[in-house]
Design a protein around this motif. Structure first.
Motif, PDB file in Angstrom:
ATOM      1  N   ALA A  52       5.677  10.590  -7.286  1.00  0.00           N
ATOM      2  CA  ALA A  52       5.118   9.821  -8.399  1.00  0.00           C
ATOM      3  C   ALA A  52       3.603   9.959  -8.363  1.00  0.00           C
ATOM      4  O   ALA A  52       3.028  10.365  -7.353  1.00  0.00           O
ATOM      5  N   GLN A  53       2.972   9.607  -9.476  1.00  0.00           N
ATOM      6  CA  GLN A  53       1.526   9.812  -9.603  1.00  0.00           C
ATOM      7  C   GLN A  53       0.693   8.640  -9.100  1.00  0.00           C
ATOM      8  O   GLN A  53      -0.508   8.750  -8.898  1.00  0.00           O
ATOM      9  N   THR A  54       1.333   7.490  -8.964  1.00  0.00           N
ATOM     10  CA  THR A  54       0.678   6.295  -8.415  1.00  0.00           C
ATOM     11  C   THR A  54       1.770   5.268  -8.173  1.00  0.00           C
ATOM     12  O   THR A  54       2.942   5.504  -8.512  1.00  0.00           O
ATOM     13  N   MET A  55       1.424   4.161  -7.595  1.00  0.00           N
ATOM     14  CA  MET A  55       2.358   3.034  -7.457  1.00  0.00           C
ATOM     15  C   MET A  55       1.535   1.774  -7.251  1.00  0.00           C
ATOM     16  O   MET A  55       0.347   1.842  -6.925  1.00  0.00           O
ATOM     17  N   ASN A  56       2.182   0.639  -7.425  1.00  0.00           N
ATOM     18  CA  ASN A  56       1.538  -0.623  -7.089  1.00  0.00           C
ATOM     19  C   ASN A  56       1.886  -0.972  -5.650  1.00  0.00           C
ATOM     20  O   ASN A  56       2.930  -0.564  -5.148  1.00  0.00           O
ATOM     21  N   ASN A  57       1.024  -1.725  -4.992  1.00  0.00           N
ATOM     22  CA  ASN A  57       1.310  -2.071  -3.607  1.00  0.00           C
ATOM     23  C   ASN A  57       2.207  -3.297  -3.458  1.00  0.00           C
ATOM     24  O   ASN A  57       2.727  -3.559  -2.378  1.00  0.00           O
ATOM     25  N   GLU A  58       2.406  -4.041  -4.553  1.00  0.00           N
ATOM     26  CA  GLU A  58       3.285  -5.214  -4.462  1.00  0.00           C
ATOM     27  C   GLU A  58       4.737  -4.756  -4.570  1.00  0.00           C
ATOM     28  O   GLU A  58       5.052  -3.837  -5.313  1.00  0.00           O
ATOM     29  N   ASP A  95      -7.923  -0.804  -2.572  1.00  0.00           N
ATOM     30  CA  ASP A  95      -6.641  -0.691  -3.298  1.00  0.00           C
ATOM     31  C   ASP A  95      -5.857   0.514  -2.785  1.00  0.00           C
ATOM     32  O   ASP A  95      -4.637   0.465  -2.637  1.00  0.00           O
ATOM     33  N   VAL A  96      -6.576   1.595  -2.535  1.00  0.00           N
ATOM     34  CA  VAL A  96      -5.916   2.809  -2.050  1.00  0.00           C
ATOM     35  C   VAL A  96      -5.259   2.522  -0.703  1.00  0.00           C
ATOM     36  O   VAL A  96      -4.106   2.888  -0.459  1.00  0.00           O
ATOM     37  N   CYS A  97      -5.962   1.821   0.156  1.00  0.00           N
ATOM     38  CA  CYS A  97      -5.422   1.459   1.472  1.00  0.00           C
ATOM     39  C   CYS A  97      -4.154   0.600   1.318  1.00  0.00           C
ATOM     40  O   CYS A  97      -3.150   0.838   2.000  1.00  0.00           O
ATOM     41  N   TYR A  98      -4.189  -0.384   0.432  1.00  0.00           N
ATOM     42  CA  TYR A  98      -2.998  -1.236   0.209  1.00  0.00           C
ATOM     43  C   TYR A  98      -1.813  -0.383  -0.233  1.00  0.00           C
ATOM     44  O   TYR A  98      -0.673  -0.611   0.149  1.00  0.00           O
ATOM     45  N   ARG A  99      -2.089   0.577  -1.093  1.00  0.00           N
ATOM     46  CA  ARG A  99      -1.007   1.430  -1.616  1.00  0.00           C
ATOM     47  C   ARG A  99      -0.462   2.353  -0.522  1.00  0.00           C
ATOM     48  O   ARG A  99       0.742   2.586  -0.460  1.00  0.00           O
ATOM     49  N   GLN A 111       4.147   3.775   2.734  1.00  0.00           N
ATOM     50  CA  GLN A 111       4.801   4.187   3.994  1.00  0.00           C
ATOM     51  C   GLN A 111       5.823   3.141   4.438  1.00  0.00           C
ATOM     52  O   GLN A 111       6.801   3.477   5.075  1.00  0.00           O
ATOM     53  N   GLU A 112       5.605   1.889   4.047  1.00  0.00           N
ATOM     54  CA  GLU A 112       6.583   0.847   4.411  1.00  0.00           C
ATOM     55  C   GLU A 112       7.952   1.082   3.783  1.00  0.00           C
ATOM     56  O   GLU A 112       8.966   0.704   4.347  1.00  0.00           O
ATOM     57  N   VAL A 113       7.959   1.681   2.590  1.00  0.00           N
ATOM     58  CA  VAL A 113       9.263   1.935   1.950  1.00  0.00           C
ATOM     59  C   VAL A 113       9.731   3.375   2.163  1.00  0.00           C
ATOM     60  O   VAL A 113      10.733   3.798   1.603  1.00  0.00           O
ATOM     61  N   GLY A 114       8.992   4.130   2.953  1.00  0.00           N
ATOM     62  CA  GLY A 114       9.442   5.488   3.287  1.00  0.00           C
ATOM     63  C   GLY A 114       8.965   6.561   2.333  1.00  0.00           C
ATOM     64  O   GLY A 114       9.530   7.654   2.295  1.00  0.00           O
ATOM     65  N   LEU A 115       7.919   6.262   1.565  1.00  0.00           N
ATOM     66  CA  LEU A 115       7.301   7.294   0.722  1.00  0.00           C
ATOM     67  C   LEU A 115       6.145   7.924   1.490  1.00  0.00           C
ATOM     68  O   LEU A 115       5.412   7.220   2.187  1.00  0.00           O
ATOM     69  N   SER A 116       5.971   9.223   1.352  1.00  0.00           N
ATOM     70  CA  SER A 116       4.810   9.880   1.964  1.00  0.00           C
ATOM     71  C   SER A 116       3.651   9.857   0.981  1.00  0.00           C
ATOM     72  O   SER A 116       3.738  10.471  -0.085  1.00  0.00           O
ATOM     73  N   GLU A 120       3.486  -2.302 -14.130  1.00  0.00           N
ATOM     74  CA  GLU A 120       3.353  -1.623 -12.835  1.00  0.00           C
ATOM     75  C   GLU A 120       4.705  -1.179 -12.274  1.00  0.00           C
ATOM     76  O   GLU A 120       5.766  -1.666 -12.688  1.00  0.00           O
ATOM     77  N   VAL A 121       4.658  -0.277 -11.316  1.00  0.00           N
ATOM     78  CA  VAL A 121       5.864   0.289 -10.700  1.00  0.00           C
ATOM     79  C   VAL A 121       5.695   0.210  -9.179  1.00  0.00           C
ATOM     80  O   VAL A 121       4.635   0.564  -8.654  1.00  0.00           O
ATOM     81  N   SER A 122       6.731  -0.269  -8.492  1.00  0.00           N
ATOM     82  CA  SER A 122       6.618  -0.453  -7.034  1.00  0.00           C
ATOM     83  C   SER A 122       7.159   0.757  -6.272  1.00  0.00           C
ATOM     84  O   SER A 122       7.920   1.574  -6.811  1.00  0.00           O
TER      85      SER A 122
END
Ligand code: PGA
Length: 256
Positions: free
Chosen positions: A66-72, A111-115, A120-125, A80-82
């Protein structure tokens, strides 16, 4: 040994039928290629077309991003998309901190750090984008800017999580301009980024993290950029919208 990654960032392009056609043409174009084991090919379509593209590439070598995501994780964040949502449609990667997100949508280093953390918490690289503006480069500030972006993006990220990340060095002046950074400039920036990662963690960790180049990479310049030491792939915008160009770039990565 770190992987090579060639990722296509489609940005806000394609529609339902052209996203399918583009994915099909890339799958077709790569069918006869010998790609080796250490190459990850990633397509990052607009959110709404991710499942459609996913169906077209199913069972093959290409992975989804994906091109971006929200950190929440969920909640009242209209539009937004999680990360969890992206995992549920089989994304393996997510681009984080693209300069267009930073400049047009006011994403800060923090914001970048939060994302990165949420991904990585949900297993996305996460593919973490960093890079200087032309004014910053001309003032001799490339290292300062890139160091701040890399250090903040990885702030508090543990070693095992950092190992799931890739960095994309994308000088802003080279994005979408047709003017790529020179192989020498790219090699210098990548070496510097690896040095910073080595300081944050250890040199061994730095050796394992892929550093990609992005900014007007195309079929004509890919081989010479990818031949440079420390260049572990590319994040491709414009040229990823043309199947033949994208396939050539993948071929250049596979054959180096
Ligand atoms: P470009 O975009 O290849 O069109 O320069 C790269 C990017 O923005 O990731």
């Amino acid at each position: 040994m770190r992987n090579t990654i060639i990722a296509g960032n489609w940005k806000m392009n394609t529609n339902r039928s052209s996203s399918i056609a583009l994915a099909d043409a890339i799958v077709d174009g790569l069918r006869a290629e010998h790609l080796g084991d250490n190459l990850d090919i990633v397509l990052c379509p607009p959110f709404v077309f991710i499942p459609l593209v996913g169906e077209r590439i199913r069972g093959g070598r290409i992975r989804l991003g994906a091109q971006t995501m929200n950190n929440e994780p969920s909640g009242a964040f209209t539009g937004e998309v999680s990360g969890e949502m992206l995992r549920s449609v089989d994304c393996a990667y997510v681009i984080v901190g693209h300069s267009e997100r930073r400049t047009m949508f006011a994403e800060s280093d923090l914001d970048v750090c939060y994302r990165v953390n949420a991904a990585q918490e949900v297993g996305l690289s996460p593919i973490i984008c960093v890079g200087e503006t032309i004014v910053e480069r001309e003032k001799g500030l490339m290292r300062e800017v890139v160091e701040r972006q890399v250090r903040t993006a990885l702030d508090g990220i543990l070693e095992f999580a950092a190992r799931t990340c890739a960095i994309a060095y994308e000088p802003i002046w080279a994005i979408g301009t047709g003017e790529n950074a020179t192989p020498e400039q790219i090699e210098e920036a990548h070496g510097f980024i690896r040095e910073i990662i080595g300081q944050i963690y250890t040199p061994e960790v730095a050796e394992d993290i892929p550093i990609l180049y992005g900014g007007s990479m195309n079929a004509g310049n890919a081989a010479s950029i990818l031949a440079r030491p420390g260049v572990d792939g590319g994040l491709i915008g414009g040229a990823s919208l043309d199947a033949a160009s994208f396939v050539s770039i993948v071929r250049a990565a596979a054959s180096r």
